[in-house]
Design an enzyme around this catalytic site. Sequence first.
Site, PDB file in Angstrom:
ATOM      1  N   GLY A 275       0.835  -1.194   0.000  1.00 28.61           N
ATOM      2  CA  GLY A 275       0.000   0.000   0.000  1.00 28.61           C
ATOM      3  C   GLY A 275       0.872   1.247   0.000  1.00 28.61           C
ATOM      4  O   GLY A 275       0.678   2.161  -0.807  1.00 28.61           O
ATOM      5  N   ALA A 276       1.833   1.274   0.917  1.00 26.62           N
ATOM      6  CA  ALA A 276       2.669   2.455   1.060  1.00 26.62           C
ATOM      7  C   ALA A 276       3.903   2.128   1.891  1.00 26.62           C
ATOM      8  O   ALA A 276       3.946   1.097   2.569  1.00 26.62           O
ATOM      9  CB  ALA A 276       1.879   3.565   1.747  1.00 26.62           C
ATOM     10  N   MET A 277       4.883   3.034   1.844  1.00 27.83           N
ATOM     11  CA  MET A 277       6.111   2.832   2.609  1.00 27.83           C
ATOM     12  C   MET A 277       6.570   4.162   3.196  1.00 27.83           C
ATOM     13  O   MET A 277       6.668   5.166   2.493  1.00 27.83           O
ATOM     14  CB  MET A 277       7.186   2.239   1.681  1.00 27.83           C
ATOM     15  CG  MET A 277       8.527   2.061   2.347  1.00 27.83           C
ATOM     16  SD  MET A 277       8.449   0.827   3.687  1.00 27.83           S
ATOM     17  CE  MET A 277       9.680   1.498   4.800  1.00 27.83           C
ATOM     18  N   GLU A 278       6.883   4.110   4.502  1.00 29.31           N
ATOM     19  CA  GLU A 278       7.070   5.326   5.288  1.00 29.31           C
ATOM     20  C   GLU A 278       8.465   5.958   5.233  1.00 29.31           C
ATOM     21  O   GLU A 278       8.852   6.638   6.189  1.00 29.31           O
ATOM     22  CB  GLU A 278       6.762   4.996   6.755  1.00 29.31           C
ATOM     23  CG  GLU A 278       7.791   4.071   7.458  1.00 29.31           C
ATOM     24  CD  GLU A 278       7.433   2.582   7.418  1.00 29.31           C
ATOM     25  OE1 GLU A 278       6.725   2.178   6.476  1.00 29.31           O
ATOM     26  OE2 GLU A 278       7.872   1.846   8.314  1.00 29.31           O
ATOM     27  N   ASN A 279       9.235   5.776   4.161  1.00 29.75           N
ATOM     28  CA  ASN A 279      10.577   6.365   4.086  1.00 29.75           C
ATOM     29  C   ASN A 279      10.567   7.772   4.669  1.00 29.75           C
ATOM     30  O   ASN A 279       9.688   8.578   4.354  1.00 29.75           O
ATOM     31  CB  ASN A 279      11.030   6.449   2.634  1.00 29.75           C
ATOM     32  CG  ASN A 279      10.702   5.190   1.864  1.00 29.75           C
ATOM     33  OD1 ASN A 279      11.174   4.129   2.215  1.00 29.75           O
ATOM     34  ND2 ASN A 279       9.844   5.314   0.872  1.00 29.75           N
ATOM     35  N   GLU A 312       1.269   6.149   7.570  1.00 32.10           N
ATOM     36  CA  GLU A 312       2.677   6.359   7.184  1.00 32.10           C
ATOM     37  C   GLU A 312       3.265   7.571   7.908  1.00 32.10           C
ATOM     38  O   GLU A 312       4.443   7.565   8.283  1.00 32.10           O
ATOM     39  CB  GLU A 312       2.812   6.514   5.666  1.00 32.10           C
ATOM     40  CG  GLU A 312       2.251   5.354   4.834  1.00 32.10           C
ATOM     41  CD  GLU A 312       2.732   3.973   5.257  1.00 32.10           C
ATOM     42  OE1 GLU A 312       3.827   3.849   5.836  1.00 32.10           O
ATOM     43  OE2 GLU A 312       1.991   2.992   5.025  1.00 32.10           O
TER      44      GLU A 312
HETATM   45  N1  BES Z   1       6.159  -0.284   6.629  1.00 26.29           N
HETATM   46  C1  BES Z   1       5.007  -0.761   5.978  1.00 26.29           C
HETATM   47  C2  BES Z   1       5.310  -1.522   4.735  1.00 26.29           C
HETATM   48  C3  BES Z   1       6.220  -2.712   4.970  1.00 26.29           C
HETATM   49  C4  BES Z   1       6.048  -3.524   6.072  1.00 26.29           C
HETATM   50  C5  BES Z   1       7.221  -2.992   4.081  1.00 26.29           C
HETATM   51  C6  BES Z   1       6.905  -4.601   6.275  1.00 26.29           C
HETATM   52  C7  BES Z   1       8.056  -4.068   4.278  1.00 26.29           C
HETATM   53  C8  BES Z   1       7.905  -4.871   5.402  1.00 26.29           C
HETATM   54  C9  BES Z   1       4.005   0.364   5.710  1.00 26.29           C
HETATM   55  O1  BES Z   1       3.980   1.307   6.725  1.00 26.29           O
HETATM   56  C10 BES Z   1       2.640  -0.248   5.722  1.00 26.29           C
HETATM   57  O2  BES Z   1       2.234  -0.697   6.755  1.00 26.29           O
HETATM   58  N2  BES Z   1       1.949  -0.289   4.604  1.00 26.29           N
HETATM   59  C11 BES Z   1       0.638  -0.880   4.504  1.00 26.29           C
HETATM   60  C12 BES Z   1      -0.427   0.168   4.384  1.00 26.29           C
HETATM   61  C13 BES Z   1      -0.940   0.661   5.690  1.00 26.29           C
HETATM   62  C14 BES Z   1      -1.987   1.732   5.501  1.00 26.29           C
HETATM   63  C15 BES Z   1      -1.507  -0.435   6.558  1.00 26.29           C
HETATM   64  C16 BES Z   1       0.605  -1.723   3.266  1.00 26.29           C
HETATM   65  O3  BES Z   1       1.496  -1.568   2.430  1.00 26.29           O
HETATM   66  O4  BES Z   1      -0.299  -2.532   3.129  1.00 26.29           O
HETATM   67 ZN    ZN Z   2       3.167   0.569   8.458  1.00 22.86          ZN
END
Ligand code: BES
Ligand code: ZN
Length: 871
Positions: A275-279, A312
């Site tokens: 969904g997204a990545m918090e860089n 994020e």
């Molecule tokens: N940090 C995560 C993405 C992640 C987690 C990448 C573990 C690699 C390993 C990001 O913050 C996240 O949680 N993304 C979610 C969306 C969120 C709104 C729940 C996702 O990508 O589903």
């Molecule tokens: Zn997350």
Amino acid sequence: MCKKSGNPNRVVLPTNVTPSHYTLTITPDLEKYTFLGFVEIDIKIHETTKTIQINTKELTIKFGRVEIGDKRHEAVSTTFDEARETTTFTFESELPKGDALLTIYYDGILNDKMAGFYRSSYKDAMDNTKVMGVTQFEATEARRAFPCWDEPAVKATFSIKLVVPVELEALSNMPVDMITQVEPEEKTIHFAKTPIMSTYLVAWAVGDFEYVESTTTKLKDPVVCRVYTLPGLKEQGRFACEITPKILEYFSEIFGTAYPLPKMDQIAVPDFDMGAMENWGLITYRTVALLFDEKTSDVRFKEQVASTVAHELAHQWFGNLVTMEWWDHLWLNEGFATWVGTLAVDHLFPEWDTWPTFVVDDVQRGIALDSLRSSHPIEVPVNDPHEIHQIFDAISYSKGASVIRMLSNWLTVDVFLAGIRRYLKKHEYKNATTDDLWSALSEESKIDVGEFMNNWTRVIGIPILEVSENDGVVSVEQHRYLSTNDCKTEEDETIWWIPLGVHPKPDSIADPNQTLKTRSLTFEVPQGPYLLNKDYSGVFRTNYPPSAIARIGKAIVEGSDLLGLSDRAGLVADISSLAKSGHTATSNFLDLVQYYKNEQTYVVWQLLSIRMGEITSIFADIERVHQGMQQFQCNLVDAMVQKLGWEFPEGEDYLTIRLRSTMLKTAGRAGHKATIAEARRRFAIFVSDPTQESILHPSIRQTAFEIVLTHGGEDEFRSILKYFKTAPKQDQQVLSLLALAFVQQPELIAEVHQLAISDAVRPQDIHYVLAGLSANPKARLLTWHFVRDNWSLLEERYKSSMGLLGACVKYPLVQCAGVELVKEVSEFFADKDTKNFQRALDQAIEGLNVNTAWVAREEQGLVEWLSAHQY
Ligand code: BES
Ligand code: ZN
């Protein structure tokens, strides 16, 4: 630097050398799909050594040397360990202790795997294929882009330079410091030095972008917030751009620390695995999680954008400023961000019923997974970081966030947040563990929080509270809850600390928090209805006796304010789950549903619809039950669909819009005649006259598509396929994919399968198709066959994805049943390497067993109930 690890099995680098600063220069070639890398790392040699080991993956190392003072040591050999993803430089003589500079020249691949530094392609306005480059490093993919100590606890500062064609934009964590130009066509963008941070949060992006901008107004040092998009899309970034400064201000306040960077960029990337990545300072998103168009988007994407952005942004503190010490504590990042993200959305949009929605979504998702033996504790040992994508699941996120909600309500949110401020201050720019969080909260609250929480995070499973009553005396007893309803004594030893939440509060419980710390408890309640788990604050199922349900049911029918939204929704969630697991008869659930005939809210209807739909779908092969359930639902929804209609008055509130689409979808799935006829009428106009697009409002379009496909054939299919292929927006494509999966004819279902792996569907989007297909009784088994027959292709395609391979296994099977099928699935995977998706597979099989047992157990009872009620 010493490692707090304590776990000898962790796959980690030696600690004899550690980095403090990276100066990294990357020169991408967007035509050849490669990049040149040059990195200078300030290191400290803690013990004399002849070797330096560093993480790399798919990099070609050209040259490595160490400088100590004015002495240069060239590596005499460079060896690569593929399994451990390391490169070891060996030097001729021992390198002395002290500061040194490690310099490495290397080449890398600008891959298309959505991991590391990768390329994402799109069509521009002239229909030419264009490429952008972007990074995705969590959990362990930074090593694909530069040699590094790729562990969350090995923090350093970074000075990043990107050498790019003059006409392109380049972004990174920090703002641009300066731009230099050596060649006429090439510029070097120097970004400001970052704060000390983990490698998995480093990011950059290169391409042809545009942006919209906003600025915080309440912070001492204003933060510039930009939303970047591909050319032509920036207006769709307005909503995210508007809420970002407000959320940053809110978090700066509740976390007691201002957002520390001068800017916050967010960018929509057309190919994005998750969904997204918090860089830090440069958050990346899949397009539908960031962009939203008030005029053309389904309103549910607005909520999705708000909650993803809030999640994020929460990580900018919880994760980025204070980072988990190791991946065992992934939940600490993700569970907390999910909880506090919801807090922020509720703060910004109090009219969205965000917390009750959380109860029906996250809490239920977490509990559902944790009711399987194939679940895992929230805190789970991760030795090899490659195991992480297996815990990127509803336990880390949803159960994690749910137990945090339970704890914060138990402590009160104010005390909880004060503890969080303490934790962030103490560990800022460093790392922390789950215990560190409990310590801070305990110091703040003067209560031993670990004692409350340990069984929730270290032990698998969740409890069920068995309630019995005798003459105004209520007894509760806790046990482990399993969806298979076959918990053995040795699996039932945990005593959880459970906030009972009895309402109205009985005088006979002295503890204001009503914490159950023993297996059982007896208390007196006043006459009349009472509830447990008020507001569904606790993470457990409640099994009331029929006498209690009857009184609660009466209160529901009368619209009593004893029950709030979360209570009404939670009751549906509990009783339907208990019916599925066999803790109560499924007919008891149907009896309960009848108490909701006056229900008017989106949140409760959403759950009623899902749970009734689940029965209809899982029992689909039993014609009598399927038909009867459809009749029952038609009867229930009739008045509501008539009242709500198909028109969307200007300025209508979010929840009514959502309610209308939920009701029409439920009616459509139940075969409600008037709804089907109206869907067909509107659809015919929609396809024949492009000027009348508004006849299917964006928030109802998917539902209408689904209905006409469920009750139609080839013509509807072709029209919707065409819409999918020509729809300009990614959210329109997503909803078309979800709908296309509802086609009924086997040859068209096969066409959907082929579509899912064709170039027309981005690899990142396959789960939408699978999710749709799994809810279509005509398609799900064929879909499992499709996955089975195309396994090697899917495996190759998704081997580096965080969750998509597991989704390919799990999705087609979630609503299936049958002993034979269980056998077939197990046999199919018996000789395969399943380590990357073992958990998903185990969960799929266990879920199949639950469904199979349910159908066998309840066929008779359901037929009887439906007949007795004339359905
Ligand atoms: N940090 C995560 C993405 C992640 C987690 C990448 C573990 C690699 C390993 C990001 O913050 C996240 O949680 N993304 C979610 C969306 C969120 C709104 C729940 C996702 O990508 O589903
Ligand atoms: Zn997350």
